[in-house]
Design a protein around this motif. Structure first.
Motif, PDB file in Angstrom:
ATOM      1  N   ASN A  10       0.289  -1.544   0.325  1.00  0.00           N
ATOM      2  CA  ASN A  10       0.108   0.334   0.274  1.00  0.00           C
ATOM      3  C   ASN A  10       0.561   1.209  -0.067  1.00  0.00           C
ATOM      4  N   LEU A  11       0.638   2.078  -1.093  1.00  0.00           N
ATOM      5  CA  LEU A  11       1.374   3.372  -1.130  1.00  0.00           C
ATOM      6  C   LEU A  11       1.530   4.235   0.493  1.00  0.00           C
ATOM      7  N   PHE A  12       0.889   4.330   0.406  1.00  0.00           N
ATOM      8  CA  PHE A  12       0.181   5.098   2.512  1.00  0.00           C
ATOM      9  C   PHE A  12       0.124   4.787   3.301  1.00  0.00           C
ATOM     10  N   GLN A  20       9.727   3.515  -1.888  1.00  0.00           N
ATOM     11  CA  GLN A  20      10.340   2.966  -2.785  1.00  0.00           C
ATOM     12  C   GLN A  20       9.357   4.196  -4.496  1.00  0.00           C
ATOM     13  N   LEU A  21       8.640   4.022  -4.066  1.00  0.00           N
ATOM     14  CA  LEU A  21       7.720   4.670  -5.051  1.00  0.00           C
ATOM     15  C   LEU A  21       7.614   5.850  -5.296  1.00  0.00           C
ATOM     16  N   LEU A  67      -1.154  -3.040  -7.294  1.00  0.00           N
ATOM     17  CA  LEU A  67      -1.284  -4.126  -7.892  1.00  0.00           C
ATOM     18  C   LEU A  67      -0.258  -4.778  -8.596  1.00  0.00           C
ATOM     19  N   GLU A  68       0.754  -3.368  -9.114  1.00  0.00           N
ATOM     20  CA  GLU A  68       1.677  -4.037  -9.723  1.00  0.00           C
ATOM     21  C   GLU A  68       2.853  -3.047 -10.035  1.00  0.00           C
ATOM     22  N   TYR A  69       3.867  -3.374  -9.835  1.00  0.00           N
ATOM     23  CA  TYR A  69       5.449  -2.842  -9.709  1.00  0.00           C
ATOM     24  C   TYR A  69       5.990  -2.828 -10.891  1.00  0.00           C
ATOM     25  N   ASN A  74       9.772   0.963 -13.499  1.00  0.00           N
ATOM     26  CA  ASN A  74       9.980   2.178 -12.098  1.00  0.00           C
ATOM     27  C   ASN A  74       8.553   2.646 -12.416  1.00  0.00           C
ATOM     28  N   THR A  75       7.502   1.488 -13.063  1.00  0.00           N
ATOM     29  CA  THR A  75       6.125   1.994 -12.977  1.00  0.00           C
ATOM     30  C   THR A  75       5.434   1.631 -11.629  1.00  0.00           C
ATOM     31  N   ALA A  76       4.508   1.171 -11.569  1.00  0.00           N
ATOM     32  CA  ALA A  76       3.320   1.187 -10.223  1.00  0.00           C
ATOM     33  C   ALA A  76       1.933   1.273 -11.445  1.00  0.00           C
ATOM     34  N   LEU A  77       1.240   0.779 -10.730  1.00  0.00           N
ATOM     35  CA  LEU A  77      -0.753   0.243 -10.784  1.00  0.00           C
ATOM     36  C   LEU A  77      -1.004   0.583  -9.312  1.00  0.00           C
ATOM     37  N   VAL A  78      -2.051   1.964  -9.130  1.00  0.00           N
ATOM     38  CA  VAL A  78      -2.272   1.598  -7.515  1.00  0.00           C
ATOM     39  C   VAL A  78      -3.893   2.211  -8.097  1.00  0.00           C
TER      40      VAL A  78
END
Length: 203
Positions: A10-12, A20-21, A67-69, A74-78
């Protein structure tokens, strides 16, 4: 279409992922509150690409779930859940009043809210009421009663979340007419059936 069966972080709430993100390109999968309560759904990201989420039964996504990194790119799906505003009623001004006045005002406020069938969360000296009808209608109801020394205003859902426990968040944002008892699990255990054994459908 890519299907995701688990949340990787979780990003938060996960500091490691948040750090990392920081320099990653993040693509958001925007969901409304209703869709976010489902364990299986199809949604589009900001570029219009469709993705399917198929978590185990009785699970649900949370705002900021990853959901994905892709380390190479260096991309992520959030997940980003679009939360509705919350009516915050502040009783701080009456907290030091005589007990009789406090009781009277709280009973009057409780009657007004209950008469509208509005759910509410009580936290210290504040009441949090989810948006159930038009904001103007809710403000009109409050204004009509002219509560003495009780202030109220709508605040963005994202600003309210830090003050609430997980079960309180689900009550406020999980739909005003449903009892939400889902639990968020990031990883299924080895003894539980896989996604392919589920019989429910995407909707």
């Amino acid at each position: 279409m890519k299907i995701f069966s688990e949340i990787i972080g979780n990003l938060f709430t996960d500091k490691t992922w948040a750090d990392q993100l920081k320099k990653s390109e993040i693509e958001y999968l925007n969901l409304d509150q209703w869709t976010a309560q489902k364990s299986r759904f199809i949604a589009r990201d900001e570029k219009g690409i469709e993705y399917a989420v198929a978590l185990k039964r009785h699970s649900q996504v949370e705002n900021g779930d990853i959901l994905e990194y892709n380390a190479d790119h260096n991309t992520a799906l959030v997940i980003r859940i679009e939360l509705k505003p919350v009516l915050v009623i502040d009783l701080q001004k009456i907290a030091q009043e005589e007990p009789a006045k406090i009781i009277r005002l709280c009973v009057e406020l409780g009657h007004a809210i209950g008469n509208q069938h509005w759910p509410a969360i009580v936290k210290n000296t504040k009441l949090y009421v989810p948006l159930t009808v038009d904001k103007k209608v809710m403000m009109s109801v409050m204004d009509t009663h002219r509560f003495e020394d009780i202030t109220y205003e709508f605040q963005p859902g994202q600003e309210v979340i830090p003050f609430l426990a997980p079960h309180e968040i689900r009550k406020l944002f999980g739909g005003s007419s449903q009892e939400i008892s889902h639990i968020h699990h990031h990883h299924p255990s080895n003894n539980e059936p896989g996604i392919h054994q589920h019989t429910d459908h995407f909707n």
